[in-house]
Design a protein around this motif. Structure first.
Motif, PDB file in Angstrom:
ATOM      1  N   ARG A 255       5.405  -5.061  -3.621  1.00 57.80           N
ATOM      2  CA  ARG A 255       5.333  -5.543  -2.241  1.00 57.80           C
ATOM      3  C   ARG A 255       4.492  -4.577  -1.424  1.00 57.80           C
ATOM      4  NH1 ARG A 255       7.121  -9.155  -4.654  1.00 57.80           N
ATOM      5  NH2 ARG A 255       9.110 -10.183  -4.474  1.00 57.80           N
ATOM      6  N   PHE A 256       4.120  -5.008  -0.229  1.00 54.46           N
ATOM      7  CA  PHE A 256       3.288  -4.160   0.623  1.00 54.46           C
ATOM      8  C   PHE A 256       4.006  -2.869   0.997  1.00 54.46           C
ATOM      9  CE2 PHE A 256       1.453  -2.811   4.673  1.00 54.46           C
ATOM     10  CZ  PHE A 256       0.123  -2.722   4.295  1.00 54.46           C
ATOM     11  N   ASN A 257       5.322  -2.930   1.234  1.00 50.73           N
ATOM     12  CA  ASN A 257       6.041  -1.728   1.668  1.00 50.73           C
ATOM     13  C   ASN A 257       6.244  -0.720   0.530  1.00 50.73           C
ATOM     14  OD1 ASN A 257       7.888  -3.216   0.267  1.00 50.73           O
ATOM     15  ND2 ASN A 257       9.524  -3.044   1.779  1.00 50.73           N
ATOM     16  N   ASN A 258       6.228  -1.152  -0.734  1.00 53.61           N
ATOM     17  CA  ASN A 258       6.387  -0.193  -1.825  1.00 53.61           C
ATOM     18  C   ASN A 258       5.083   0.063  -2.583  1.00 53.61           C
ATOM     19  OD1 ASN A 258       6.079  -2.494  -3.350  1.00 53.61           O
ATOM     20  ND2 ASN A 258       8.131  -2.445  -4.220  1.00 53.61           N
TER      21      ASN A 258
ATOM     22  N   TYR B  51       4.118   4.213  -8.255  1.00 58.60           N
ATOM     23  CA  TYR B  51       4.631   2.855  -8.309  1.00 58.60           C
ATOM     24  C   TYR B  51       3.534   1.810  -8.120  1.00 58.60           C
ATOM     25  CZ  TYR B  51       7.681  -1.131  -7.855  1.00 58.60           C
ATOM     26  OH  TYR B  51       8.284  -2.332  -8.047  1.00 58.60           O
ATOM     27  N   GLY B  52       2.844   1.834  -7.002  1.00 58.51           N
ATOM     28  CA  GLY B  52       1.900   0.765  -6.668  1.00 58.51           C
ATOM     29  C   GLY B  52       0.695   0.691  -7.581  1.00 58.51           C
ATOM     30  N   LEU B  53      -0.088   1.767  -7.631  1.00 59.28           N
ATOM     31  CA  LEU B  53      -1.332   1.739  -8.391  1.00 59.28           C
ATOM     32  C   LEU B  53      -1.116   1.626  -9.900  1.00 59.28           C
ATOM     33  CD1 LEU B  53      -4.066   1.585  -7.197  1.00 59.28           C
ATOM     34  CD2 LEU B  53      -4.326   4.033  -7.477  1.00 59.28           C
ATOM     35  N   PRO B  54      -0.167   2.345 -10.498  1.00 63.92           N
ATOM     36  CA  PRO B  54       0.038   2.176 -11.943  1.00 63.92           C
ATOM     37  C   PRO B  54       0.455   0.764 -12.345  1.00 63.92           C
ATOM     38  CG  PRO B  54       1.070   4.204 -11.220  1.00 63.92           C
ATOM     39  CD  PRO B  54       0.627   3.475  -9.989  1.00 63.92           C
ATOM     40  N   ILE B  55       1.040   0.032 -11.433  1.00 65.13           N
ATOM     41  CA  ILE B  55       1.404  -1.355 -11.731  1.00 65.13           C
ATOM     42  C   ILE B  55       0.214  -2.278 -11.498  1.00 65.13           C
ATOM     43  CG2 ILE B  55       2.861  -3.273 -10.983  1.00 65.13           C
ATOM     44  CD1 ILE B  55       5.017  -1.211 -10.342  1.00 65.13           C
TER      45      ILE B  55
END
Length: 125
Positions: free
Chosen positions: A32-35, A41-45
């Motif tokens: 999601r935008f907040n996480n 978390y964000g970029l590796p996914i």
């Protein structure tokens, strides 16, 4: 030039395959935008998913360029063989997986077929 396009398409297909291997759909659904901006978390996914799209489009683009000059059956056989060899080399050198002598023998047979098709096509022109 078509043979270079086939090689580039095979490289893109190899990268696409490893993007698919690294992608986890269950984690992608939780993004999601907040996480997105939290560390680890964000970029590796997101990166494997973006690689999946970019490498997939690049693969299709360069393969389509190659089929304009080389017969589709020959281009597909060479592209598939090159991709198999590149995936095995990547697994051996980057992921440190073991390679047996029989695997090397069969990979060399694939490469012999690719070179044979290349020279056979060159003789027709």
């Amino acid at each position: 030039m078509a043979w270079i396009f086939i090689l580039i398409a095979a490289v893109f297909e190899t990268a696409w395959t490893f993007s698919l291997k690294l992608m986890t759909f269950s984690e992608l659904k939780t993004l999601r935008f907040n996480n997105f901006y939290t560390p680890n978390y964000g970029l590796p996914i997101l990166l494997p998913f973006l690689g999946y799209i970019v490498f997939g489009v690049g693969n299709v683009y360069f393969f389509s360029l190659a089929t304009k000059s080389v017969s589709t059956a020959t281009a597909y056989a060479v592209w598939t063989g090159m991709t198999l060899v590149l995936i095995k080399l990547s697994e051996t050198f980057f992921l440190k997986q073991k390679t047996t002598l029989l695997e090397l023998l069969f990979l060399s047979l694939i490469m012999t077929g690719i070179l044979g098709l290349r020279f056979l096509t060159g003789m027709k022109q």
